[in-house]
Enzyme design. Structure first.
Site, PDB file in Angstrom:
ATOM      1  N   GLU A 125       0.806  -1.223   0.000  1.00 52.10           N
ATOM      2  CA  GLU A 125       0.000   0.000   0.000  1.00 52.10           C
ATOM      3  C   GLU A 125       0.837   1.270   0.000  1.00 52.10           C
ATOM      4  OE1 GLU A 125      -0.464  -2.627   1.953  1.00 52.10           O
ATOM      5  OE2 GLU A 125      -2.404  -3.405   1.303  1.00 52.10           O
ATOM      6  N   HIS A 129     -10.895  -3.908  10.426  1.00 48.10           N
ATOM      7  CA  HIS A 129     -11.517  -3.866   9.096  1.00 48.10           C
ATOM      8  C   HIS A 129     -12.805  -3.050   9.074  1.00 48.10           C
ATOM      9  CE1 HIS A 129      -8.650  -6.850   7.807  1.00 48.10           C
ATOM     10  NE2 HIS A 129      -9.254  -7.067   6.659  1.00 48.10           N
TER      11      HIS A 129
HETATM   12  C1  LIG Z   1      -2.600  -4.261   4.607  1.00 49.22           C
HETATM   13  C2  LIG Z   1      -3.654  -5.126   4.022  1.00 49.22           C
HETATM   14  N1  LIG Z   1      -3.896  -5.026   2.696  1.00 49.22           N
HETATM   15  C3  LIG Z   1      -4.842  -5.797   2.130  1.00 49.22           C
HETATM   16  C4  LIG Z   1      -5.557  -6.676   2.872  1.00 49.22           C
HETATM   17  C5  LIG Z   1      -6.653  -7.528   2.241  1.00 49.22           C
HETATM   18  N2  LIG Z   1      -6.218  -8.917   2.172  1.00 49.22           N
HETATM   19  C6  LIG Z   1      -6.552  -9.818   3.099  1.00 49.22           C
HETATM   20  S1  LIG Z   1      -5.871 -11.296   2.824  1.00 49.22           S
HETATM   21  C7  LIG Z   1      -5.139 -10.762   1.422  1.00 49.22           C
HETATM   22  C8  LIG Z   1      -4.323 -11.679   0.589  1.00 49.22           C
HETATM   23  C9  LIG Z   1      -3.221 -12.272   1.347  1.00 49.22           C
HETATM   24  O1  LIG Z   1      -2.525 -13.127   0.512  1.00 49.22           O
HETATM   25  P1  LIG Z   1      -1.417 -14.089   1.092  1.00 49.22           P
HETATM   26  O2  LIG Z   1      -0.500 -13.313   1.963  1.00 49.22           O
HETATM   27  O3  LIG Z   1      -0.821 -14.798  -0.045  1.00 49.22           O
HETATM   28  O4  LIG Z   1      -2.228 -15.079   2.037  1.00 49.22           O
HETATM   29  P2  LIG Z   1      -3.349 -16.164   1.638  1.00 49.22           P
HETATM   30  O5  LIG Z   1      -4.661 -15.489   1.721  1.00 49.22           O
HETATM   31  O6  LIG Z   1      -3.060 -16.667   0.287  1.00 49.22           O
HETATM   32  O7  LIG Z   1      -3.251 -17.211   2.684  1.00 49.22           O
HETATM   33  C10 LIG Z   1      -5.423  -9.431   1.193  1.00 49.22           C
HETATM   34  C11 LIG Z   1      -4.955  -8.643   0.053  1.00 49.22           C
HETATM   35  C12 LIG Z   1      -5.281  -6.735   4.251  1.00 49.22           C
HETATM   36  N3  LIG Z   1      -5.961  -7.554   5.055  1.00 49.22           N
HETATM   37  N4  LIG Z   1      -4.318  -5.963   4.787  1.00 49.22           N
END
Ligand SMILES: Cc1ncc(C[n+]2csc(CCOP(=O)(O)OP(=O)(O)O)c2C)c(N)n1
Ligand SMILES: [Mg+2]
Lengths: 357, 315
Positions: free
Chosen positions: A64, A133
């Site tokens: 971000e 959130h």
């Molecule tokens: C700072 C932030 N940006 C965006 C999000 C929204 N978000 C939640 S989970 C996620 C994806 C995470 O991907 P990864 O780290 O690969 O974990 P996975 O869900 O695949 O286990 C996102 C973008 C968030 N929770 N926090």
């Protein structure tokens, strides 16, 4: 021939504004985590990449602060980026770029460089988003000179203000609310702009000025209608912008009604509701017939459990009762409850809503 | 050992399935990110840790919590938003903790707990405690600046941290190749100065072996270890359902990973002996009974009281 009144949801209105902004100005680009994915930021970006191509509509790594700075860099170099965060809470990671660079680049180089960018952020609510959130952080952004901060309520305003924000030469924090996205409204198809600095009197009234922000305008209007049937005539003002606040409209209203009530989606302490009251006190103190009233969230982070959120968010019934008491009481409480008790569970916006968001 | 690993994976699988099955009743009113398909990473890592070691997680943390010994009833009660939940309903599925088990916390801002793990390892060093801290995060989380700032500090101070990257190829619905260039994640960690290793994320024994070696090296004062485990999420990013119909996964990809199921893979190895087959069958029944009674105990909890919330705000 009068335009046939088209009803679309706020999410569709936002998508239409993005598409029209991209059509009218080839410098407009759209970027955010999940923008081209099958969910399309709650439907607000669906189809944009297919229509405008991968050179104008981008997904984003989970970065971000970096991407915000990259958008500032693009904005000072001839582009007009529109960023989006699915939750306003994620923009906290980008506060450095937003506050130190985006807000100040024009100022600190004495007006030589413009930062035309929009950061869309969505306030979460309902179905247990919890402490990280579902924050309503408008006051944090509104504290910063150099940012414009808006919170449209209606789909009509969401479209018009987003187009105005994208056409504006300054960084605009465009705050949406998860519970407004599904509400349908009359939204003209042709592009139009709604100013970024004007409140809207959405219900004229004589007895008190009720200034509401974002989703609280929905609850405020419901409360006002129920109170009107009991002889309490409220003027409801949708603030629409947070920085600048349209104090002229608010003060003029208070001069007519003598009473100021502010309903905000955020915490009370240090919030924008206090700023509205301070502005009225400074310029129209003698118009006030009674102390102003703030209706905000309790000063604790948003809990997750539905048992804990049940009384956390003030709704129309809470507003109506608080306002009636503030104005001296004498209403039929059972009738208010009959009118305003929600038929749906308290943590979802409408009946057809299903988790997990 | 093999059987312990199997049992722990099976238990997580069945818990997640039970959550998914009951989610539609709309009584678990919070987002849930299920770990189905990724159990081997959580189990292989946590089995190689001691109870005194600490673990942090993120938004998809049920498996990490359970593998580290977190209380099942308290987790379920938390998802139901009840007073007997591990955060008394304040947190829900995305915020879980069990200090007694060494599960030091999980929150859903991605990357948020990575620096906390480094800080916990730093404190352990400063306080002369023999403790290793592991932190689980996804391939997407690796894109956050704070992760790299944290790794740099950990390497600089040679802290006893194990960074575990569960590379399931996606962040929500966006494929890794749309977010990062084509180079290995663990290669970046190596460039930071970590001891970077990989283990097949659906092979619990491989993860366990890699973690044992990592932990031994950390306890001996070695550099922080970065363990990358390729694995795969079977269900939707958030919620109880399958989501292949959305079309963001290439056709056949899910089926391919399902056929590499970490749980059934080990079940078939164990079942090759009659004794093993008996154990596998018994585990299934025991776990089903444990889960049923955990749900009952969780749901017997009282509703939390809003009046208590302000008491949690300041120490
Ligand atoms: C700072 C932030 N940006 C965006 C999000 C929204 N978000 C939640 S989970 C996620 C994806 C995470 O991907 P990864 O780290 O690969 O974990 P996975 O869900 O695949 O286990 C996102 C973008 C968030 N929770 N926090
Ligand atoms: Mg991932």
């Amino acid at each position: 021939m009068p335009e046939i009144k088209r009803r679309i949801t706020q999410a569709e209105a936002i998508r239409e504004a993005l598409a029209q902004a991209m059509e009218e100005d080839e410098r407009v680009i759209v970027i955010g985590e999940g923008v081209p994915d099958p969910k399309g930021i709650f439907g607000t970006t669906t189809g944009l990449q297919q229509r405008f191509g991968k050179s104008r509509v981008f997904d984003s790594p989970l970065s971000e602060n970096g991407i915000t700075g990259i958008c500032v860099g693009a904005a000072i170099s001839g582009m007009r980026p529109v960023m989006v965060h699915q939750r306003i809470d994620f923009a906290l990671l980008a506060m450095d770029q937003i506050v130190n660079n985006a807000a100040k680049w024009h100022y600190m180089f004495a007006g030589q460089v413009k930062v035309p960018m929009v950061i869309r952020v969505i306030v979460g609510r309902g179905w247990g988003p919890g402490p990280q959130h579902a924050q309503s952080l408008q006051a944090l952004f509104a504290h910063i000179p150099g940012l414009k901060v808006v919170m449209p309520t209606s789909g009509y305003d969401a479209k018009g203000m987003l187009l105005a924000a994208i056409r504006d030469d300054n960084p605009v924090i465009f705050i949406e609310h998860r519970w407004l996205q599904g509400i349908a409204d009359h939204v003209p198809e042709a592009p139009y702009a709604v100013p970024l600095d004007q409140a809207l009197i959405c219900r004229p009234g004589k007895q008190a000025s009720l200034v509401a922000f974002s989703y609280m305008t929905v609850e405020a209007r419901l409360a006002a209608e129920a109170l009107a049937d009991q002889g309490i005539d409220l003027e409801v003002i949708d603030a629409r912008s947070v920085r600048p606040l349209d104090m002229r409209t608010i003060v003029e209203s208070v001069r007519r009604t003598g009473t100021l009530i502010v309903a905000d989606t955020a915490w009370k302490t240090g919030g924008i509701a206090g700023e509205v009251i301070a502005g009225v006190a400074e310029t129209a103190f003698s118009a006030l017939k009674r102390p102003p009233l703030r209706i905000c969230l309790p000063d604790i982070p948003v809990p997750t459990s539905p048992h804990l959120t049940r009384d956390y968010y003030p709704d129309a019934l809470y507003l109506a009762r608080a306002i009636a008491a503030h104005l001296g009481g004498g209403v039929d409480d059972a009738e208010l409850a009959r009118r305003l008790v929600r038929a749906t569970p308290h943590d979802v916006p409408q009946r057809e809503f299903r988790g997990p968001f | 050992m093999m059987f312990t690993l199997y049992r722990s994976m099976l238990r997580i699988r069945r818990v997640e399935e039970a959550i998914a099955e009951r989610y539609g009743a709309q009584e678990m009113r919070c987002p849930v990110h299920l770990s189905i398909g990724q159990e081997a990473v959580a189990v292989g890592v946590c089995a190689a840790l001691e109870p005194r070691d600490g673990v942090f997680g993120g938004h998809r943390a049920h498996a990490h919590y359970l593998a580290k010994g977190g209380d099942l009833t308290a987790m379920l009660a938390e998802i139901y938003g009840l007073e007997n939940g591990c955060c008394r309903g304040v947190g829900g599925s995305m915020h879980i903790i069990d200090l007694a088990a060494g599960f030091l916390g999980a929150v859903p801002i991605v990357g948020a707990t990575v620096p906390l793990a480094v800080g916990a390892a730093w404190a352990a060093r400063l306080r002369n405690e023999d403790k290793v801290i592991a932190v689980f995060f996804g391939d997407g989380t690796f894109e956050e600046g704070v992760v790299h700032e944290s790794i740099n500090f950990a390497v600089l101070h040679k802290l006893p941290v194990l960074f575990v990257c569960e590379n399931n190829l996606y962040a929500c619905y966006t494929r890794l190749s749309d977010r990062q260039p084509d180079r290995p994640i663990h290669g970046i960690a190596a460039a930071h100065g970590c001891r970077a290793v990989t283990a097949e994320g659906n092979d619990v024994e491989a993860v366990y072996a890699a973690t044992r070696a990592a932990v031994a090296s950390l306890r001996a004062g070695g550099a922080p270890v970065f363990l990358e485990c390729p694995t795969y999420r079977w269900r939707e990013h958030c919620g109880p359902n399958l989501d292949d119909h959305l079309g963001y996964r290439p056709g056949g990809e899910l089926a391919e990973w399902e056929s590499a199921c970490p749980v059934s893979r080990l079940a078939s190895v164990l079942s090759s002996s009659p004794e093993g087959a008996g154990l596998v069958a018994a585990a299934e029944a025991e776990i089903a009974a444990e889960i049923a009674s955990a749900f009952t105990a969780a749901l017997a909890g009282p509703e939390p009281q809003p009046a208590d919330l302000s008491g949690y705000l300041y120490a």
